[in-house]
Scaffold this motif. Sequence first.
Motif, PDB file in Angstrom:
ATOM      1  N   GLY A   1      -4.006   9.657  -9.794  1.00  0.00           N
ATOM      2  CA  GLY A   1      -4.219  10.638 -10.842  1.00  0.00           C
ATOM      3  C   GLY A   1      -3.648  10.181 -12.174  1.00  0.00           C
ATOM      4  N   PRO A   2      -3.265  11.116 -13.036  1.00  0.00           N
ATOM      5  CA  PRO A   2      -2.742  10.754 -14.362  1.00  0.00           C
ATOM      6  C   PRO A   2      -1.482   9.894 -14.290  1.00  0.00           C
ATOM      7  CG  PRO A   2      -2.421  13.102 -13.891  1.00  0.00           C
ATOM      8  CD  PRO A   2      -3.354  12.583 -12.860  1.00  0.00           C
ATOM      9  N   TRP A   3      -0.677  10.072 -13.225  1.00  0.00           N
ATOM     10  CA  TRP A   3       0.515   9.224 -13.064  1.00  0.00           C
ATOM     11  C   TRP A   3       0.099   7.766 -12.889  1.00  0.00           C
ATOM     12  CZ3 TRP A   3      -0.160  13.880 -10.493  1.00  0.00           C
ATOM     13  CH2 TRP A   3       0.748  14.903 -10.813  1.00  0.00           C
ATOM     14  N   GLY A   4      -0.984   7.539 -12.150  1.00  0.00           N
ATOM     15  CA  GLY A   4      -1.461   6.179 -11.933  1.00  0.00           C
ATOM     16  C   GLY A   4      -1.947   5.530 -13.207  1.00  0.00           C
ATOM     17  N   ALA A   5      -2.686   6.285 -14.029  1.00  0.00           N
ATOM     18  CA  ALA A   5      -3.228   5.734 -15.275  1.00  0.00           C
ATOM     19  C   ALA A   5      -2.107   5.355 -16.238  1.00  0.00           C
ATOM     20  CB  ALA A   5      -4.175   6.743 -15.927  1.00  0.00           C
ATOM     21  N   ILE A   6      -1.168   6.274 -16.449  1.00  0.00           N
ATOM     22  CA  ILE A   6      -0.067   5.997 -17.383  1.00  0.00           C
ATOM     23  C   ILE A   6       0.911   5.003 -16.795  1.00  0.00           C
ATOM     24  CG2 ILE A   6       1.929   7.001 -18.554  1.00  0.00           C
ATOM     25  CD1 ILE A   6      -0.659   7.576 -19.941  1.00  0.00           C
ATOM     26  N   GLY A   7       1.153   5.089 -15.484  1.00  0.00           N
ATOM     27  CA  GLY A   7       2.030   4.110 -14.834  1.00  0.00           C
ATOM     28  C   GLY A   7       1.486   2.705 -14.976  1.00  0.00           C
ATOM     29  N   TYR A   8       0.160   2.561 -14.801  1.00  0.00           N
ATOM     30  CA  TYR A   8      -0.451   1.252 -14.996  1.00  0.00           C
ATOM     31  C   TYR A   8      -0.271   0.783 -16.433  1.00  0.00           C
ATOM     32  CZ  TYR A   8      -3.577  -2.446 -16.046  1.00  0.00           C
ATOM     33  OH  TYR A   8      -4.042  -3.648 -16.522  1.00  0.00           O
ATOM     34  N   ARG A   9      -0.515   1.678 -17.400  1.00  0.00           N
ATOM     35  CA  ARG A   9      -0.386   1.285 -18.806  1.00  0.00           C
ATOM     36  C   ARG A   9       1.034   0.846 -19.116  1.00  0.00           C
ATOM     37  NH1 ARG A   9      -2.901  -1.346 -20.702  1.00  0.00           N
ATOM     38  NH2 ARG A   9      -4.783  -0.101 -20.422  1.00  0.00           N
ATOM     39  N   ALA A  10       2.028   1.487 -18.501  1.00  0.00           N
ATOM     40  CA  ALA A  10       3.427   1.091 -18.705  1.00  0.00           C
ATOM     41  C   ALA A  10       3.674  -0.307 -18.145  1.00  0.00           C
ATOM     42  CB  ALA A  10       4.363   2.104 -18.045  1.00  0.00           C
ATOM     43  N   ILE A  11       3.145  -0.581 -16.949  1.00  0.00           N
ATOM     44  CA  ILE A  11       3.318  -1.900 -16.327  1.00  0.00           C
ATOM     45  C   ILE A  11       2.642  -2.979 -17.159  1.00  0.00           C
ATOM     46  CG2 ILE A  11       2.681  -3.296 -14.313  1.00  0.00           C
ATOM     47  CD1 ILE A  11       3.031  -0.704 -12.638  1.00  0.00           C
ATOM     48  N   ASN A  12       1.437  -2.706 -17.617  1.00  0.00           N
ATOM     49  CA  ASN A  12       0.700  -3.666 -18.428  1.00  0.00           C
ATOM     50  C   ASN A  12       1.397  -3.923 -19.763  1.00  0.00           C
ATOM     51  OD1 ASN A  12      -2.052  -3.991 -20.455  1.00  0.00           O
ATOM     52  ND2 ASN A  12      -1.883  -5.294 -18.658  1.00  0.00           N
ATOM     53  N   THR A  13       1.974  -2.881 -20.343  1.00  0.00           N
ATOM     54  CA  THR A  13       2.716  -3.035 -21.602  1.00  0.00           C
ATOM     55  C   THR A  13       3.975  -3.857 -21.387  1.00  0.00           C
ATOM     56  OG1 THR A  13       1.878  -0.874 -22.334  1.00  0.00           O
ATOM     57  CG2 THR A  13       3.735  -1.793 -23.552  1.00  0.00           C
ATOM     58  N   MET A  14       4.639  -3.648 -20.256  1.00  0.00           N
ATOM     59  CA  MET A  14       5.820  -4.459 -19.950  1.00  0.00           C
ATOM     60  C   MET A  14       5.450  -5.926 -19.800  1.00  0.00           C
ATOM     61  SD  MET A  14       8.324  -2.209 -17.468  1.00  0.00           S
ATOM     62  CE  MET A  14       7.091  -1.389 -16.465  1.00  0.00           C
ATOM     63  N   ASP A  15       4.314  -6.197 -19.173  1.00  0.00           N
ATOM     64  CA  ASP A  15       3.871  -7.586 -19.048  1.00  0.00           C
ATOM     65  C   ASP A  15       3.637  -8.205 -20.421  1.00  0.00           C
ATOM     66  OD1 ASP A  15       2.762  -9.951 -17.652  1.00  0.00           O
ATOM     67  OD2 ASP A  15       0.883  -9.270 -18.529  1.00  0.00           O
ATOM     68  N   SER A  16       3.020  -7.441 -21.335  1.00  0.00           N
ATOM     69  CA  SER A  16       2.723  -7.971 -22.663  1.00  0.00           C
ATOM     70  C   SER A  16       3.986  -8.166 -23.502  1.00  0.00           C
ATOM     71  CB  SER A  16       1.753  -7.037 -23.400  1.00  0.00           C
ATOM     72  OG  SER A  16       2.365  -5.798 -23.684  1.00  0.00           O
ATOM     73  N   MET A  17       5.050  -7.447 -23.173  1.00  0.00           N
ATOM     74  CA  MET A  17       6.295  -7.563 -23.932  1.00  0.00           C
ATOM     75  C   MET A  17       7.317  -8.490 -23.275  1.00  0.00           C
ATOM     76  SD  MET A  17       6.860  -3.604 -25.180  1.00  0.00           S
ATOM     77  CE  MET A  17       8.424  -3.997 -26.002  1.00  0.00           C
ATOM     78  N   LEU A  18       7.331  -8.520 -21.945  1.00  0.00           N
ATOM     79  CA  LEU A  18       8.374  -9.254 -21.223  1.00  0.00           C
ATOM     80  C   LEU A  18       7.852 -10.441 -20.418  1.00  0.00           C
ATOM     81  CD1 LEU A  18      10.276  -6.170 -19.688  1.00  0.00           C
ATOM     82  CD2 LEU A  18      10.644  -7.223 -21.929  1.00  0.00           C
ATOM     83  N   GLY A  19       6.547 -10.523 -20.223  1.00  0.00           N
ATOM     84  CA  GLY A  19       6.008 -11.505 -19.290  1.00  0.00           C
ATOM     85  C   GLY A  19       5.748 -12.877 -19.864  1.00  0.00           C
TER      86      GLY A  19
END
Length: 325
Positions: free
Chosen positions: A174-192
């Motif tokens: 649900g909405p937790w999955g969509a925003i949770g994914y966006r958080a993970i993807n943003t972390m990759d773009s900043m920390l990966g």
Amino acid sequence: MEWFLHHLLYFIPLGALLLDTLVGDPRSKYHPVVLIGNCISFYENILYKKNTTPKHQILLGISTVLLVIITVMIIVTGLLFIGGTIHPIGYFIVSLLCLYIAISPRCLAESGIEIANLLRKQDILEARRKVGWIVGRKTSDLDESEITRATIETVAENTVDGIISPLFWFVLLGPWGAIGYRAINTMDSMLGYKNERYLYFGRFAAKLDDVVNYIPARLTFVLFVIAAFLCGKDWKQALRIAVRDAAKHPSPNGGYAEAPVAGALHIRLGGQNVYHDKVTFRAYMGDSITSMVGKHIYQAIYLMYTVSILGVVLTMVSTYVINQW
């Protein structure tokens, strides 16, 4: 009323795509993705330690990722609770906004169209500058073919990150999955990054991003082949090239979006890239049947939007089926 609201939830993916198409991705320091980035920076500033062992840095990086995800989940849960408490339709609105925030086909299309338009006007200097905004490689010496390649690779690969993965995780969580994914993807773009600061500290963020994109990337491959058929492109070549070349990509997921696009458009992606004056070679994907020119960017965007529509339809159907069990 309850029946209406229950069935209204199935139309959240369609609403999110329409909202993105009509409104786009507003640039603001209060944009939720910007706020997620601020959250990541907050925990990074607290937990990052330079003079420590690689193992300790990895553990600190894992702690950062978990704290960011927990924080984001708490906020989303609070907003959903508040929205549902104010009015039953409030839950629907918050869920819709969560998915709308997580997808970005219009932003992706606008960036590509702007570069394609510049190439059509033969404004190579400005096209080089603009493509430098969406890729990490050196762009000051690129010709039209290489500018086109860089743009198409970005459009194709980000079809996973910006569209199919958020939809996939929305189906599951649900909405937790969509925003949770966006958080993970943003972390990759900043920390990966594989540099001195993030080689160990950002490793977990990068690996987690690979994991959450693994299935969506392969769904994207299938959807691009279907999109090629629907758009009158060479779907057989898209399938053949994806099977042959997708695994050659340095990313475990990127090739499954880029290879079918290369096949469908009869172009060859990959080749030499320059990062910080260091020349690297990315394995070729596709056959160079036609020379890459700006018009291929429009075609790639057409395929991307077709995949977006297919992804939304698949998400709606999947959500309905899961809720019937």
